[in-house]
Design an enzyme around this catalytic site. Structure first.
Site, PDB file in Angstrom:
ATOM      1  N   HIS A  93      -2.692   9.308 -24.766  1.00 42.70           N
ATOM      2  CA  HIS A  93      -2.662   8.354 -25.888  1.00 42.70           C
ATOM      3  C   HIS A  93      -3.893   8.495 -26.783  1.00 42.70           C
ATOM      4  O   HIS A  93      -3.802   8.426 -27.999  1.00 42.70           O
ATOM      5  CB  HIS A  93      -2.536   6.928 -25.354  1.00 42.70           C
ATOM      6  CG  HIS A  93      -2.444   5.919 -26.444  1.00 42.70           C
ATOM      7  ND1 HIS A  93      -1.376   5.868 -27.311  1.00 42.70           N
ATOM      8  CD2 HIS A  93      -3.307   4.950 -26.846  1.00 42.70           C
ATOM      9  CE1 HIS A  93      -1.572   4.894 -28.189  1.00 42.70           C
ATOM     10  NE2 HIS A  93      -2.743   4.328 -27.926  1.00 42.70           N
ATOM     11  N   ARG A 119      -5.128   4.037 -22.849  1.00 42.94           N
ATOM     12  CA  ARG A 119      -5.333   3.193 -24.039  1.00 42.94           C
ATOM     13  C   ARG A 119      -6.676   2.481 -24.003  1.00 42.94           C
ATOM     14  O   ARG A 119      -7.251   2.178 -25.031  1.00 42.94           O
ATOM     15  CB  ARG A 119      -4.257   2.109 -24.120  1.00 42.94           C
ATOM     16  CG  ARG A 119      -2.882   2.646 -24.346  1.00 42.94           C
ATOM     17  CD  ARG A 119      -1.921   1.485 -24.176  1.00 42.94           C
ATOM     18  NE  ARG A 119      -0.608   1.935 -23.846  1.00 42.94           N
ATOM     19  CZ  ARG A 119       0.480   1.574 -24.510  1.00 42.94           C
ATOM     20  NH1 ARG A 119       0.398   0.769 -25.517  1.00 42.94           N
ATOM     21  NH2 ARG A 119       1.645   2.017 -24.136  1.00 42.94           N
ATOM     22  N   GLN A 120      -7.146   2.159 -22.797  1.00 41.94           N
ATOM     23  CA  GLN A 120      -8.403   1.387 -22.697  1.00 41.94           C
ATOM     24  C   GLN A 120      -9.564   2.377 -22.637  1.00 41.94           C
ATOM     25  O   GLN A 120     -10.189   2.574 -21.607  1.00 41.94           O
ATOM     26  CB  GLN A 120      -8.351   0.490 -21.453  1.00 41.94           C
ATOM     27  CG  GLN A 120      -9.525  -0.470 -21.317  1.00 41.94           C
ATOM     28  CD  GLN A 120      -9.429  -1.713 -22.197  1.00 41.94           C
ATOM     29  OE1 GLN A 120      -8.347  -2.082 -22.643  1.00 41.94           O
ATOM     30  NE2 GLN A 120     -10.551  -2.344 -22.472  1.00 41.94           N
ATOM     31  N   ASP A 167       7.051   8.620 -32.025  1.00 36.96           N
ATOM     32  CA  ASP A 167       5.852   7.943 -31.507  1.00 36.96           C
ATOM     33  C   ASP A 167       5.423   8.653 -30.225  1.00 36.96           C
ATOM     34  O   ASP A 167       6.193   9.417 -29.643  1.00 36.96           O
ATOM     35  CB  ASP A 167       6.180   6.471 -31.211  1.00 36.96           C
ATOM     36  CG  ASP A 167       4.958   5.563 -31.317  1.00 36.96           C
ATOM     37  OD1 ASP A 167       3.837   6.094 -31.373  1.00 36.96           O
ATOM     38  OD2 ASP A 167       5.141   4.336 -31.336  1.00 36.96           O
ATOM     39  N   LYS A 183       2.581  -1.113 -42.982  1.00 31.78           N
ATOM     40  CA  LYS A 183       2.935  -2.534 -42.822  1.00 31.78           C
ATOM     41  C   LYS A 183       2.575  -3.276 -44.098  1.00 31.78           C
ATOM     42  O   LYS A 183       1.459  -3.162 -44.589  1.00 31.78           O
ATOM     43  CB  LYS A 183       2.150  -3.140 -41.646  1.00 31.78           C
ATOM     44  CG  LYS A 183       2.746  -2.777 -40.312  1.00 31.78           C
ATOM     45  CD  LYS A 183       2.096  -3.554 -39.180  1.00 31.78           C
ATOM     46  CE  LYS A 183       2.691  -3.087 -37.875  1.00 31.78           C
ATOM     47  NZ  LYS A 183       1.854  -3.262 -36.726  1.00 31.78           N
ATOM     48  N   GLU A 188       0.839  -1.199   0.000  1.00 36.56           N
ATOM     49  CA  GLU A 188       0.000   0.000   0.000  1.00 36.56           C
ATOM     50  C   GLU A 188       0.875   1.250   0.000  1.00 36.56           C
ATOM     51  O   GLU A 188       1.979   1.254   0.538  1.00 36.56           O
ATOM     52  CB  GLU A 188      -0.947  -0.018   1.211  1.00 36.56           C
ATOM     53  CG  GLU A 188      -1.992  -1.116   1.080  1.00 36.56           C
ATOM     54  CD  GLU A 188      -3.032  -1.096   2.190  1.00 36.56           C
ATOM     55  OE1 GLU A 188      -2.947  -0.230   3.096  1.00 36.56           O
ATOM     56  OE2 GLU A 188      -3.922  -1.971   2.163  1.00 36.56           O
TER      57      GLU A 188
END
Ligand code: R5P
Length: 293
Positions: A125, A92-93, A211, A185, A37
């Protein structure tokens, strides 16, 4: 009087911000108990002050330290609490990619808003995460100081590692009159994927792959190797948020990076660019925003 609270691992940036604001800096005593903690204690009296809490959120225990520090400000009577979060974790989520997942970005936003009046962050992000905050949030770009660094390094081409990262590469390149492109890609065979610039020929050029995050360095290393094969003269690996997990930095050097740099949103030996000015600018804008709490 404005008091800048220098959070764990963010003291240098906090001092730079305080200098520009002509404010006093207060430290934070932070420790982790044997059970894992976190504990924080602000080493100053914040009663009646406007406070700027500067706390980054990588590695993960620092997110908890941020939340506790914001609460310490409130519990100890600070007047207005500005959270400066140079690197905002869990950005990101921002959606449920698979059934059963959590909306992590919203959880973090709600916990921050429990005690902060407003937030300044750098290159989150996903910009969409601003919608999860019920307090004003400014997501500022580090493109100006990053562009200054690329100009210093005489970069001729700024490359995004994928199409999604192109707006940042373009904005930075346009500031310094460089060319820009992104890496596409291409599947060569079932197990070989090449990343090549979509439009530009980089032969003999001085290139920066830019990036938002370098985490394990995998994405960047792959791009570096490819650009060296394509005949780029020098390749620099740059990012806003340098997590540099494990041997990421060595990986980039091995892949042929002439230089590796990040901003100081997360302290590391690769901090070459300071975001202090853009943060201070955003804080000033916020102070003059009508309706800001
Ligand atoms: C991905 O969405 C990010 O923009 C970066 O490209 C990614 O985090 C880089 O990760 P790594 O360094 O682990 O390849």
């Amino acid at each position: 009087m404005v008091l800048v609270i220098a959070g764990d691992g963010t003291a240098k940036l906090a001092h730079e911000i305080a200098k520009r604001l002509q404010a006093t800096v207060a430290g934070v005593e932070a420790k982790t108990f044997p059970d894992g903690e976190e504990y924080v204690r602000i080493e100053a009296d914040v009663q009646g002050h406007d406070v700027v809490v500067v706390q980054t959120t990588y590695p993960p225990p620092r997110l908890m330290r941020l939340l506790l520090t914001l609460n310490a400000c409130k519990e100890n009577g600070a007047r207005r609490i500005h959270a400066v979060i140079p690197y905002l974790a869990y950005a990101r989520q921002d959606r449920l990619f698979k059934p059963g997942e959590s909306l992590s970005s919203r959880v973090v936003a709600e916990m921050i808003a429990l005690n902060a009046h407003d937030v300044v962050t750098i290159d989150a992000h996903k910009d969409d995460i601003r919608a999860f905050f019920r307090i004003p949030i400014t997501n500022v770009s580090a493109e100006k100081p990053v562009a200054d660094e690329l100009k210093r390094q005489r970069i001729e081409v700024v490359l995004a590692p994928d199409a999604g990262a192109m707006p940042r590469a373009r904005a930075v390149a346009q500031r310094i009159g460089a060319q820009f492109d992104y890496l596409e890609k291409k599947r060569i065979s079932s197990d070989v994927v090449e990343m090549t610039p979509k439009n530009l020929d980089v032969r003999g050029k001085s290139v920066c792959i830019l990036d938002d995050i370098i985490s394990t360095g995998g994405t960047m290393a792959k791009a570096l190797e490819q650009l060296k094969r394509n005949g780029a003269r020098d390749v620099v690996a740059g990012c806003v948020h340098g997590l540099f997990i494990g041997d990421a930095a060595d990986k980039l050097k091995r892949a042929g990076a002439k230089d590796v740099f990040s901003t100081n949103t997360i302290e590391s030996p690769f901090n070459r660019v300071s975001v202090a000015d853009v943060i201070v600018h955003a804080l000033a804008l916020k102070a003059s925003t009508p309706g800001a709490r």
